[in-house]
Scaffold this motif. Structure first.
Motif, PDB file in Angstrom:
ATOM      1  N   ALA A 196      -9.517  -8.402 -14.282  1.00  0.00           N
ATOM      2  CA  ALA A 196      -8.575  -7.859 -13.309  1.00  0.00           C
ATOM      3  C   ALA A 196      -8.298  -6.397 -13.636  1.00  0.00           C
ATOM      4  O   ALA A 196      -8.268  -6.006 -14.804  1.00  0.00           O
ATOM      5  N   ARG A 197      -8.133  -5.599 -12.614  1.00  0.00           N
ATOM      6  CA  ARG A 197      -7.740  -4.201 -12.790  1.00  0.00           C
ATOM      7  C   ARG A 197      -6.868  -3.815 -11.618  1.00  0.00           C
ATOM      8  O   ARG A 197      -6.823  -4.505 -10.598  1.00  0.00           O
TER       9      ARG A 197
ATOM     10  N   ALA B  22      -2.942  -1.946  -6.147  1.00  0.00           N
ATOM     11  CA  ALA B  22      -3.303  -3.292  -5.707  1.00  0.00           C
ATOM     12  C   ALA B  22      -4.209  -3.910  -6.764  1.00  0.00           C
ATOM     13  O   ALA B  22      -5.111  -3.255  -7.262  1.00  0.00           O
ATOM     14  N   PRO B  23      -3.959  -5.175  -7.141  1.00  0.00           N
ATOM     15  CA  PRO B  23      -4.839  -5.813  -8.118  1.00  0.00           C
ATOM     16  C   PRO B  23      -6.217  -6.067  -7.513  1.00  0.00           C
ATOM     17  O   PRO B  23      -6.333  -6.425  -6.339  1.00  0.00           O
ATOM     18  N   GLN B  24      -7.242  -5.849  -8.305  1.00  0.00           N
ATOM     19  CA  GLN B  24      -8.620  -6.070  -7.885  1.00  0.00           C
ATOM     20  C   GLN B  24      -9.300  -6.930  -8.941  1.00  0.00           C
ATOM     21  O   GLN B  24      -9.041  -6.775 -10.133  1.00  0.00           O
ATOM     22  N   LEU B  25     -10.189  -7.819  -8.480  1.00  0.00           N
ATOM     23  CA  LEU B  25     -10.931  -8.660  -9.399  1.00  0.00           C
ATOM     24  C   LEU B  25     -12.370  -8.172  -9.461  1.00  0.00           C
ATOM     25  O   LEU B  25     -13.021  -8.013  -8.434  1.00  0.00           O
ATOM     26  N   ASP B  26     -12.840  -7.878 -10.671  1.00  0.00           N
ATOM     27  CA  ASP B  26     -14.248  -7.539 -10.909  1.00  0.00           C
ATOM     28  C   ASP B  26     -14.891  -8.739 -11.581  1.00  0.00           C
ATOM     29  O   ASP B  26     -14.345  -9.295 -12.539  1.00  0.00           O
TER      30      ASP B  26
ATOM     31  N   LEU C  84      -6.064  -1.071  -8.717  1.00  0.00           N
ATOM     32  CA  LEU C  84      -6.664   0.002  -7.943  1.00  0.00           C
ATOM     33  C   LEU C  84      -5.533   0.839  -7.362  1.00  0.00           C
ATOM     34  O   LEU C  84      -4.639   0.320  -6.687  1.00  0.00           O
TER      35      LEU C  84
END
Length: 200
Positions: free
Chosen positions: A122-123, A109-113, A125
């Motif tokens: 974006a990374r 799932a894409p995650q925003l830091d 998870l």
């Protein structure tokens, strides 16, 4: 980053300097070393600090590399494929299926830091615990992003004798992956011309 990882996977087959082909992934130890050197490109895959590839993971990565090189050969067509692949290319439909299946094996799932005053980043998870599965999926995603991106148009197979690398063309006259390949190609042309002149 993805471009670099896809090209580096394809480049694990290379000219060995003695007229043969070297394979950086020929052993589990070589695969472990290659992955460890790319830990920064494989963040979140568990390759940092004491990771060891086994024969099963090595085989999966080598099969994925064969698919990537087959699709690289398709991308450079109608120009010739790398001589390392020309006689034993995986069919393109099988290469596509293998690449897509490898990428789909990991649930992400894409995650925003966005810490403090820094720029957002974006990374992905992962829900997977298996490092091997995450590694193969990350390599497959990198190849997909490269092949679907604009840099695919600059992909070329090196035209130097015995070279088996693919590279990104940086300028209009570039035919070789590095200057030493250009030197080798010019020397081979000179040798052929000299032999033709001596025979005539």
């Amino acid at each position: 980053m993805e471009r670099r990882l896809a090209l580096e996977l394809a480049s694990t087959v290379r000219h060995d300097g003695d007229g043969g082909v070297a394979d950086d992934l020929a052993t589990a130890e070589g695969t472990t070393r290659w992955l460890g050197e790319r830990a920064g490109l494989l963040t979140g895959c568990g390759v940092a600090g004491g990771f060891e590839a086994d024969d099963a993971l090595m085989d999966e990565i080598v099969e994925l590399r064969q698919a990537v090189r087959a699709l690289f050969a398709r991308a450079v067509s109608p120009a010739p494929a790398s001589p390392a692949d020309a006689h034993r290319l995986m069919p393109a439909d099988r290469a596509l299926a293998l690449l897509n299946a490898a990428a789909a094996r990991e649930l992400v799932a894409p995650q925003l830091d966005w810490p403090g005053e820094s720029l957002p980043e974006a990374r992905l998870l992962s829900a997977e615990r298996d490092s091997g599965l995450r590694i193969v999926a990350a390599l497959a995603r990198a190849a997909i992003e490269f092949l679907a991106g604009p840099e695919r148009e600059r992909l070329r197979a090196c035209a130097a004798p015995r070279c088996v690398r693919y590279f990104l063309k940086e300028h209009g006259l570039q035919e070789w992956c590095k200057p030493s390949c250009g030197n080798r190609a010019r020397a081979a042309r000179h040798y052929r011309r000299q032999r033709a002149a001596d025979a005539g």
